[in-house]
Design an enzyme around this catalytic site. Structure first.
Site, mmCIF file in Angstrom:
data_model
loop_
_atom_site.group_PDB
_atom_site.id
_atom_site.type_symbol
_atom_site.label_atom_id
_atom_site.label_comp_id
_atom_site.label_asym_id
_atom_site.label_seq_id
_atom_site.Cartn_x
_atom_site.Cartn_y
_atom_site.Cartn_z
ATOM 1 N N ASP A 15 -0.940 33.709 -57.279
ATOM 2 C CA ASP A 15 -0.878 33.033 -58.575
ATOM 3 C C ASP A 15 0.464 32.339 -58.758
ATOM 4 O O ASP A 15 1.479 32.795 -58.232
ATOM 5 C CB ASP A 15 -1.103 34.089 -59.680
ATOM 6 N N HIS A 32 -0.161 23.517 -55.267
ATOM 7 C CA HIS A 32 -1.196 24.097 -54.402
ATOM 8 C C HIS A 32 -0.862 23.853 -52.927
ATOM 9 O O HIS A 32 -1.073 24.706 -52.081
ATOM 10 C CB HIS A 32 -2.573 23.513 -54.748
ATOM 11 N N LEU A 126 -5.846 40.261 -36.600
ATOM 12 C CA LEU A 126 -5.996 40.304 -38.062
ATOM 13 C C LEU A 126 -7.332 39.694 -38.511
ATOM 14 O O LEU A 126 -7.720 38.634 -38.018
ATOM 15 C CB LEU A 126 -4.852 39.491 -38.675
HETATM 16 C C1 FPP Z 1 -3.176 29.968 -58.673
HETATM 17 O O1 FPP Z 1 -2.331 28.966 -59.074
HETATM 18 C C2 FPP Z 1 -3.793 29.710 -57.412
HETATM 19 C C3 FPP Z 1 -5.095 29.301 -57.200
HETATM 20 C C4 FPP Z 1 -5.944 28.574 -58.135
HETATM 21 C C5 FPP Z 1 -5.726 29.660 -55.943
HETATM 22 C C6 FPP Z 1 -4.802 29.747 -54.777
HETATM 23 C C7 FPP Z 1 -4.871 28.531 -53.972
HETATM 24 C C8 FPP Z 1 -4.019 28.225 -52.990
HETATM 25 C C9 FPP Z 1 -2.895 29.077 -52.554
HETATM 26 C C10 FPP Z 1 -4.199 26.942 -52.266
HETATM 27 C C11 FPP Z 1 -5.471 26.878 -51.481
HETATM 28 C C12 FPP Z 1 -5.664 28.040 -50.572
HETATM 29 C C13 FPP Z 1 -6.124 27.965 -49.310
HETATM 30 C C14 FPP Z 1 -6.377 29.197 -48.540
HETATM 31 C C15 FPP Z 1 -6.389 26.674 -48.666
HETATM 32 P P1 FPP Z 1 -2.505 28.448 -60.545
HETATM 33 O O2 FPP Z 1 -2.917 27.031 -60.462
HETATM 34 O O3 FPP Z 1 -3.410 29.340 -61.309
HETATM 35 O O4 FPP Z 1 -1.043 28.616 -61.057
HETATM 36 P P2 FPP Z 1 -0.596 28.691 -62.591
HETATM 37 O O5 FPP Z 1 -1.162 29.975 -63.137
HETATM 38 O O6 FPP Z 1 0.895 28.723 -62.486
HETATM 39 O O7 FPP Z 1 -1.121 27.462 -63.264
#
Ligand code: FPP
Length: 246
Positions: A15, A32, A126
């Protein structure tokens, strides 16, 4: 040398990509993108230290409610990640898997994902599981539907159903429950992740935003886990009480 008790299975709620981008004055997509770099770093580090399974919450059922351009960006990054990570998966014998309502993913992403899953199926390092279009409640509902179908077909009697029946119908029934669940960015919630599997999982919450989460942060979480005494509802031992782990 003292025997290490490494977690066999680590699950991570990644997150804070959006907040990281905002803090840098960048568009969310670059948060992202930086998050994907962290994924690659943490997959490599987990494999190196001998973790057997790593499950990453990459896209939740609820993430479908985000604006369509952000969903498109995330799917594009997923496509890119699979292509970029395949050489590392080959080199380190990493096995790729996915859990979730995968049929909801865009066709091209699903095909690419399934190809990579197939190609790495025999790898014995893994196990990297991506939770995609995933929700813990939805997983339990899907498991119930499959058990119900078996009851309807006369293969199972309702009174035969126990915890192991339901567990056997989850998306990845052969994966052990996570020993350690890490959540970044300071939030203190489970957000519908692996609800069935985390009954006795140790939680590790950190303020670090996912793009800033380093190999050292992972090692710190593992060391903290190793210091904890897992009791699974049983009483503390005399030894642990003497060590102040009451
Ligand atoms: C949270 O950040 C993250 C996500 C929505 C999902 C995690 C996605 C990635 C790490 C990128 C894609 C992953 C792969 C494996 C290709 P947020 O947008 O909720 O952050 P915020 O809460 O600060 O807005």
């Amino acid at each position: 040398m003292e025997q290490r008790k490494l977690p066999k299975h680590i699950a991570i709620i990644m997150d804070g990509n959006g907040r990281w981008a905002t803090l840098q004055g960048l568009p969310r997509v670059l948060g992202h993108r930086a998050g994907v770099e962290t994924v690659r770093r943490i997959v490599e580090a987990s494999s190196e230290i001998g973790i057997r399974a790593l499950t990453l919450y990459a896209f939740s059922s609820e993430n479908w409610d985000r604006p369509s351009n952000e969903i498109g960006d995330l799917m594009h990054l997923l496509d890119e990640f699979i292509e970029l990570e395949l050489p590392t998966m080959r080199k380190n014998s990493i096995r790729l898997r996915a859990i979730g309502r995968l049929h909801l993913l865009p066709e091209t992403t699903l095909v690419r994902l399934q190809r990579a899953i197939q190609e790495t199926a025999q790898h014995d390092g893994l196990t990297l599981t991506l939770a995609l279009s995933y929700g813990g409640r939805q997983e339990i509902v899907d498991a119930c539907r499959r058990v119900a179908a078996e009851v309807k077909a006369g293969a199972v009697e309702p009174q035969q159903i126990d915890e192991s029946t339901l567990a056997a119908h989850l998306y990845a029934p052969d994966l052990p429950d996570p020993d350690l669940l890490i959540r970044t960015s300071g939030e203190q919630r489970i957000s519908n992740f692996l609800l069935w599997q985390i009954s006795y999982t140790e939680l590790y919450l950190t303020q670090k935003l996912w793009p800033d989460f380093s190999k050292q942060d992972l090692l710190d979480a593992v060391e903290e886990y190793e210091r904890r005494e897992r009791r699974f509802g049983r009483r503390a031992t005399a030894e642990s009480l003497a060590n102040g782990n009451g």
